[in-house]
Scaffold this active site. Structure first.
Site, mmCIF file in Angstrom:
data_model
loop_
_atom_site.group_PDB
_atom_site.id
_atom_site.type_symbol
_atom_site.label_atom_id
_atom_site.label_comp_id
_atom_site.label_asym_id
_atom_site.label_seq_id
_atom_site.Cartn_x
_atom_site.Cartn_y
_atom_site.Cartn_z
ATOM 1 N N THR A 1 0.796 -1.227 0.000
ATOM 2 C CA THR A 1 0.000 0.000 0.000
ATOM 3 C C THR A 1 0.830 1.279 0.000
ATOM 4 O OG1 THR A 1 -2.084 -0.885 0.831
ATOM 5 C CG2 THR A 1 -1.520 1.349 1.504
ATOM 6 N N CYS B 1 7.234 -1.097 6.425
ATOM 7 C CA CYS B 1 7.430 -1.410 7.842
ATOM 8 C C CYS B 1 8.692 -0.764 8.373
ATOM 9 C CB CYS B 1 7.541 -2.922 8.047
ATOM 10 S SG CYS B 1 6.187 -3.844 7.322
ATOM 11 N N GLY C 1 3.958 1.265 8.784
ATOM 12 C CA GLY C 1 3.534 0.508 9.959
ATOM 13 C C GLY C 1 4.726 0.315 10.885
ATOM 14 N N ASN D 1 7.523 -6.561 13.420
ATOM 15 C CA ASN D 1 6.869 -5.315 13.034
ATOM 16 C C ASN D 1 5.409 -5.331 13.449
ATOM 17 O OD1 ASN D 1 6.284 -7.354 11.095
ATOM 18 N ND2 ASN D 1 5.511 -5.764 9.724
ATOM 19 N N LEU D 2 4.637 -4.494 12.830
ATOM 20 C CA LEU D 2 3.227 -4.364 13.160
ATOM 21 C C LEU D 2 2.431 -5.631 12.874
ATOM 22 C CD1 LEU D 2 0.903 -2.478 13.979
ATOM 23 C CD2 LEU D 2 0.745 -1.790 11.605
ATOM 24 N N CYS D 3 2.848 -6.404 11.888
ATOM 25 C CA CYS D 3 2.086 -7.586 11.492
ATOM 26 C C CYS D 3 2.872 -8.882 11.656
ATOM 27 C CB CYS D 3 1.603 -7.444 10.048
ATOM 28 S SG CYS D 3 0.654 -5.942 9.765
ATOM 29 N N THR D 4 3.973 -8.828 12.364
ATOM 30 C CA THR D 4 4.790 -9.972 12.814
ATOM 31 C C THR D 4 5.472 -10.749 11.699
ATOM 32 O OG1 THR D 4 3.111 -11.751 12.910
ATOM 33 C CG2 THR D 4 3.196 -10.239 14.785
ATOM 34 N N GLU D 5 5.644 -10.162 10.504
ATOM 35 C CA GLU D 5 6.330 -10.903 9.448
ATOM 36 C C GLU D 5 7.745 -10.411 9.188
ATOM 37 O OE1 GLU D 5 4.412 -7.619 6.923
ATOM 38 O OE2 GLU D 5 4.268 -8.532 8.894
ATOM 39 N N PRO E 1 0.089 -9.685 5.625
ATOM 40 C CA PRO E 1 -1.349 -10.010 5.627
ATOM 41 C C PRO E 1 -2.060 -9.746 4.303
ATOM 42 C CG PRO E 1 -0.745 -8.711 7.559
ATOM 43 C CD PRO E 1 0.432 -8.681 6.649
#
Length: 937
Positions: free
Chosen positions: A334, A350, A378, A562-566, A747
């Site tokens: 994005t 990220c 993020g 990070n914000l989305c754990t990847e 995600p």
């Protein structure tokens, strides 16, 4: 008391007349309905008065929330909502009387119409933006709807036109006229998924009028067919308009715009589904004065030009990048889509930071958060270095209040900086399990307690060392420390961490430490899982696998994700880690026979070049991020559409075949991503910190499993392979890598919508549901399931009703065969162990991590304990949200009018009390809200 109604809201009557909206009429209609059932005594009943007032408020709330741009709705919509309100309120006898009354009145109107001499349709005029009226061009309206239906099976232009005409009136605005057929088509998506394409094409007509008018300076519109000759000339005007508005980088005007315009493929506009195009329309397309001037193919070319701006033959590369994006074979994240080719090209997804242990460092970290979030980044913050509650502060000779008050500040900062209204600012705080404040950290998302020590909007995650998990397994003691007294622990992993930790425990026992506390490891573990279930946080992530298998262990430590754990990258006081994301649309690379490896190799090669370009083009808001990214050059290539692929291949998620495909597909992506980075290194040079890395030693992700097994015997990871890794290993050692890290599965919550495929590696949440995001609520139907049901003559109104009743699941529908039930099992019908096993197979190939949501239909303490221990044993680096069964499901009465910005009932994972196994001393817990994370992608 009537609910407030703003002036200007109007109702379209059945004869086309428009009258002001008056809630009192709803109250009168409801009161008459109660009188018809309960008799005259109802008129003076306080109970009935209160019920009617409440129902009226509900109806008005739904209607005004759903109101279109023209601030109008049809009388039938009002009556539909009255009927639904009565049914939801379980006033079934009154609802039945109301339905019969409506049917009687409908028959009377039909009879009156048949007897009427004047049957001609009323003449309608359209009001332009300057207020002038002109006759409605019925022929063009019919042509646009017919064109939108071309080439699609089981859709009806007549049905759309009939519903459209019902919502038009004399003096309708241009915007309302363009919206009416979109809304008409959208109501039919639940019956036929192809209406999602029809709705998108009708939205395109609206967008074309908006964009062409703005860039040309005169009122203009075009059909899809006419755009084949218009797109190229529009494109040059689009670039000039964007530059004049200060939105597009003037450097884009130096490209050969005629060549690029000729390369645009207007027919690819037809590949959008409604959810994807509406999302782009609302938040991605460039606009000025609330008017969009960017059409879809111009959007993809603008992004491609931004990514090719430093290439030698930049036109050729821009066309190559454009072809990849516009085909949906690959989609950039994005931030890249938002900002590429603009005057502020912040393209990275990220950012990971470590917060220092003094006021200056703490508030610099908060300031950095704000600057990084401003342009759509993020955030993941490592807060472990901050000293704990009760620790000594030398400068003031006082005691620390711990890390929690500062987390509250970070939480509020994330809310204040909302990325220009494009999407919510978001941050995740990480804390290691040995920190003295860990128990307060676990409570941050609770709705009770001192609100000054709560962070209701911030995500949180546990950063768990292997030693803690081993103490849990052996039911041992665990000691909590303050990091100012145990500074080594933050930077140590594996056996080195174990030795230092045991040394600090000995110091504590000898009285050499002031701030520490002993707890039972199993009790703390249980509280971690209890809070995860009650509040959805903190997530469980594992420190040692992230570090031991990190290619960059020679130059730093991974302190958080990070914000989305990847993302698993090194951070320090001098380095802010940055990652640039994008995802392969796996569905586009699969045939009936399996993976198309040639197409996948081509896609991955181009995608890796695009991601590497981001690093040099990127607009960095803080110097620590720039320095880190240019030194290490990490990228994160992921995938989406996994569920669609295995359903296309007729493979149930709960099967060895699905696990095998997860393994082989990720192996192919890994092989080609690493190979592409080697190719880039040969062309552009290896990344600066390559020497000493695992790469430089010929240790690839698959090889690093052995390092984890050495540090933690008993890891249960498969190590089989199918490709020629030895040849690639040799190339990596001799040529080098362009990027320190190459893969991460994000995600893809938004970009998968754009491409019209399932999210990331997720199993299907439901086969029929209403998806909520910042663009509104959208009906989503599993098109592959519908095709299979049609093939077996099972798709009808009854089946639609059954899917609603069973919340998008087909498991309880008796007439559906077992093979389809297995193939289309939803997330809560799949044993979560299959998700973990598939993730473990992927993890062996990935140099970073993956955003892995875990679904449990009927959670208990025992199940959660087993699940997260399994994830650890299987070598997973991180986990993401824990999702449990929803209490708010698909609207069971109707989905009509419930999607887009005209919002009604959505299917979410909602909070309801559920008992956890009392024998495990878990007590009460609640499910979590559906996060619908859009922070990474």
């Amino acid at each position: 008391m009537q609910p407030p109604v703003e002036p200007g809201w109007r109702v379209i009557r059945r004869n086309g007349a428009v009258t002001p909206f008056d809630p009192v009429k709803i109250t009168v209609a409801l009161t008459k309905a109660f009188l018809a059932v309960e008799g005259s005594t109802a008129a003076g009943s306080r109970r009935v008065h209160d019920i009617v007032a409440e129902l009226t408020e509900q109806v008005v709330t739904v209607l005004t929330r759903r109101i279109g741009e023209g601030r109008t709705f049809h009388i039938e919509d009002v009556q539909d909502q009255v009927e639904l309100a009565l049914m939801r309120g379980e006033h079934h006898r009154v609802a039945r009387a109301y339905v019969l009354y409506r049917e009687d009145r409908a028959r009377e109107r039909a009879a009156a119409k048949a007897d009427s001499i004047e049957t001609a349709a009323p003449k309608l005029n359209v009001r332009a933006e300057d207020g002038t009226l002109s006759p409605l061009d019925q022929a063009r309206l019919a042509a646009v709807v017919s064109e939108a239906c071309e080439g699609l099976e089981a859709v009806s232009a007549d049905a759309i036109l009939t519903e459209t005409q019902r919502n038009l009136y004399d003096g309708v605005s241009l915007d309302e006229l363009s919206l009416a057929p979109i809304l008409a088509a959208r109501t039919l998506i639940e019956q036929e998924p192809n209406y999602a394409f029809v709705s998108a094409r009708l939205l395109l007509d609206r967008l074309r009028r908006e964009a062409l008018t703005l860039v040309s300076g005169r009122a203009e519109q075009a059909t899809q067919g006419e755009m084949s000759g218009r797109y190229a000339t529009y494109f040059a005007d689009f670039v000039k308009t964007g530059i004049d508005a200060g939105l597009i980088d003037p450097e884009l005007d130096r490209f050969d715009l005629a060549r690029l315009g000729a390369a645009l493929k207007p027919e690819r506009d037809l590949n959008f589904q409604y959810l994807g195009l509406q999302t782009l329309y609302d938040r991605y397309f460039l606009h000025t004065g609330a008017k969009r001037f960017e059409l879809p193919q111009a959007f993809f070319m603008r992004v491609a030009m931004g990514l090719a701006i430093r290439e030698i033959d930049r036109e050729a590369r821009a066309i190559e990048f454009y072809d990849l994006l516009s085909s949906f074979d690959f989609m950039a994240s994005t931030p890249t889509l938002f900002n590429s080719g603009t005057t502020r090209p912040q393209l990275s997804s990220c950012f990971l930071t470590t917060i220092g242990d003094d006021l200056e460092a703490i508030f610099k970290g908060v300031k950095d958060n704000a600057l990084l979030a401003k342009y759509s980044g993020g955030l993941g913050n490592d807060w472990t270095p901050v000293r704990g509650l009760g620790a000594h502060i030398k400068g003031t000779n006082g005691e620390s209040q711990g890390v929690v008050p500062f987390l509250k500040v970070a939480n509020d900062t994330a809310i204040a900086v909302n990325q220009g209204g494009k999407r919510k600012g978001a941050v995740c705080a990480y804390l290691e399990t040995w920190h003295i404040d860990i128990e307060e950290f676990l409570d941050l998302r609770k709705n009770t307690g001192d609100d000054r020590r709560r962070t209701h909007d911030m995500n949180t995650a546990n950063w768990v060392p292997d030693l803690f998990m081993q103490r849990v397994e052996e039911d041992g003691e665990w000691t909590l420390f303050s990091p100012d007294e145990t500074p080594c622990l933050h930077d140590l992993t594996g056996n080195s961490f174990r030795k230092a930790y045991e040394g600090y425990e000995a110091w504590a026992a000898a009285g050499k430490l002031k701030v520490f506390r002993k707890v039972r490891a199993l009790d703390l573990w249980r509280k971690m899982l209890t809070m995860l279930f009650e509040t959805g946080h903190p997530w469980i992530t594992f420190k040692d696998p992230c570090n031991i298998r990190s290619p960059q262990g020679h130059v730093g430590v991974v302190h958080s994700s990070n914000l989305c754990t990847e993302i698993t990258l090194n951070t320090s006081k001098d380095e802010v880690a940055v990652c640039n994301l994008g995802s392969v649309n796996l569905l586009n690379h699969v045939t009936e026979q399996g993976l198309d490896l040639d197409r996948l190799a081509k896609t991955v090669g181009t995608a890796m070049r695009m991601l590497d370009n981001v690093i040099d083009i990127n607009f960095y808001t803080i110097p620590e991020a720039r320095a880190s990214n240019l030194k290490h050059r990490p990228v994160g290539l992921g995938l989406m559409g996994f569920q669609d692929v295995i359903q296309k291949l007729r493979i149930p998620y709960s099967s060895d075949e699905a696990v095998k495909f997860a393994d082989q597909s990720m192996e192919a992506i890994s092989y080609h991503a690493i190979s592409a980075s080697v190719d880039l290194a040969a062309e552009r040079g290896r990344y600066a910190s390559f020497d000493g890395s695992l790469w430089s030693k010929g240790i690839l992700p698959i090889d690093s499993i052995a390092l984890l097994e050495q540090a933690r015997p008993g890891v249960e990871m498969d190590t089989s392979s199918t490709l020629d890794w030895e040849a690639l290993r040799s190339r990596v050692r001799t040529i080098g890598m362009r990027n320190s890290n190459t893969m991460a599965i994000a995600p893809t919550a938004t970009i998968s919508n754009i491409c019209g495929v399932s999210q990331s590696i997720e199993p299907a949440y439901q086969n029929l549901f209403v998806k909520s995001n910042m663009s509104g609520d959208f009906t989503v139907v599993n098109a592959q399931l519908v095709r299979d049901l049609k093939a077996r003559d099972l798709w009808d109104e009854v089946m639609v009703s059954d899917l609603k009743y069973f919340d998008g699941s087909i498991g309880a529908v008796d007439r559906i065969p077992d093979d389809l039930k297995a193939l289309y099992a939803t997330a809560f019908e799949i044993d979560v162990a299959w998700l973990v096993e598939a993730a473990s197979r992927r993890q062996k190939w990935i140099d970073q991590a993956q955003s892995l949501n875990l679904y449990i239909a009927n959670p208990s303490g025992k199940k959660l304990d087993e699940l997260y221990r399994l994830a650890w044993r299987k070598g997973l680096k991180t986990t993401y949200y824990l999702r449990s069964r929803s209490a708010t499901h698909v609207e069971k009465s109707t989905l009509k009018g419930t999607d887009g910005k005209l919002n009604a009932v959505s299917a979410t994972v909602a909070a309801v009390p559920i008992e956890i196994d009392p024998n495990a001393a878990w007590g009460k817990a609640c499910t979590i809200d559906d996060p619908d994370c859009e922070a990474c992608q």
